[in-house]
Design an enzyme around this catalytic site. Sequence first.
Site, PDB file in Angstrom:
ATOM      1  CE  LYS A  72      -3.743  -2.535   2.169  1.00 17.41           C
ATOM      2  NZ  LYS A  72      -4.294  -3.072   3.406  1.00 17.41           N
ATOM      3  CD  GLN A  90      -2.923  -4.659   6.657  1.00 17.48           C
ATOM      4  OE1 GLN A  90      -2.833  -3.677   5.907  1.00 17.48           O
ATOM      5  NE2 GLN A  90      -3.607  -5.746   6.310  1.00 17.48           N
ATOM      6  CG  ASP A 138      -9.242   0.067   5.075  1.00 15.87           C
ATOM      7  OD1 ASP A 138      -9.378  -0.238   3.881  1.00 15.87           O
ATOM      8  OD2 ASP A 138      -8.843  -0.740   5.939  1.00 15.87           O
TER       9      ASP A 138
END
Length: 306
Positions: A74, A118, A141
């Site tokens: 990412k 994450q 996200d």
Amino acid sequence: MTTAQTVSATAGAPAGATDTATARLMDGTAVARRISEQTAVHAAKITERTGTAPCLATVLVGEDPASVTYVRMKQNRCAKAGITSRHVELPASTTTQELVAAITALSEDPEISGILLQHPVPHHIDERAAFEAIAPGKDVDGVTMHSFAAMGFGLPGFVSCTPGGIMRLLAAYDVDLTGKHAVVVGRSAILGKPAGMLLLEQNATVTYCHSRTRDLSSIVRQADVLVAAVGKAEFIRGEDIKPGAVVLDAGYNEGNVGDVHFESAAARASLITPVPGGVGPMTIAVLLEQTVLAAAAQAGLDLAEL
Ligand code: NAP
């Protein structure tokens, strides 16, 4: 979408699969590249106007090798799009309180446009509490209750990236969802459930399947649009694909295979995503795009006017 790649579905096809496949590939790599090119243009314009590049904060707790790889991937993709990243690495022993404090600091930091935690995080951490420390305007996200509720109400907001990517792929291939029967296999909060909600928003008639669903095959066979989000290698076989169906395989399992048996499904579908190269690349493209949207909103800029 103008390029039509036809899938050869003969190699490795199990008995019963036809040998004249007609499915077109939904090329997630190509669609994601186009989205990311546009994102890079927007990032450059924001940088020019504000003197600061959009910045994605990535938070990693522990050293799970797969998570380390995902975060690095990412960050690399951010760099290519002109988005800077700030990486926060915390030991596996981090407490919920410490993680919440670290994320709250990023939420309050004006240099940070978006935040990615994450996951999974170590079991002893209250993951929901950590997600909820992300400011809604930085939830690129799409993992907070705020974002989920906004999606449910059909209001503007950030969507969970993989379902968002699935919807962008469908749009790129001009799939009209109105009145179509969409079947989503899987109901996780980050993937299956929001995918169904986004399909519903586009006027599909949605059925969810999960581990307690009875006679899964008979339901999958009715799908005009099938989203596979199970996490079991080649779980859905071609014989259960309705001829002409659009098949989106979000699964990513050991051996680089999806949740759908590709060759046999491609022999019946009209459109199908490959694994890898289908839904996967779309996820990161949506993450980057949402980071730039967040940066623009924080700077009071309207991207359409830049
Ligand atoms: P998850 O949280 O484990 O959810 C799996 C879902 O599948 C659950 O809802 C489960 O039902 C259902 N399921 C399990 N066994 C089933 C069965 N025998 N019949 C019908 N349904 C069954 O997984 P996830 O996070 O949603 O991920 C799903 C897949 O997508 C994984 O392969 C993952 O690697 C992949 N993924 C890809 C991306 C990407 O960027 N491309 C992103 C996220 C995930 P219950 O709810 O009843 O347990």
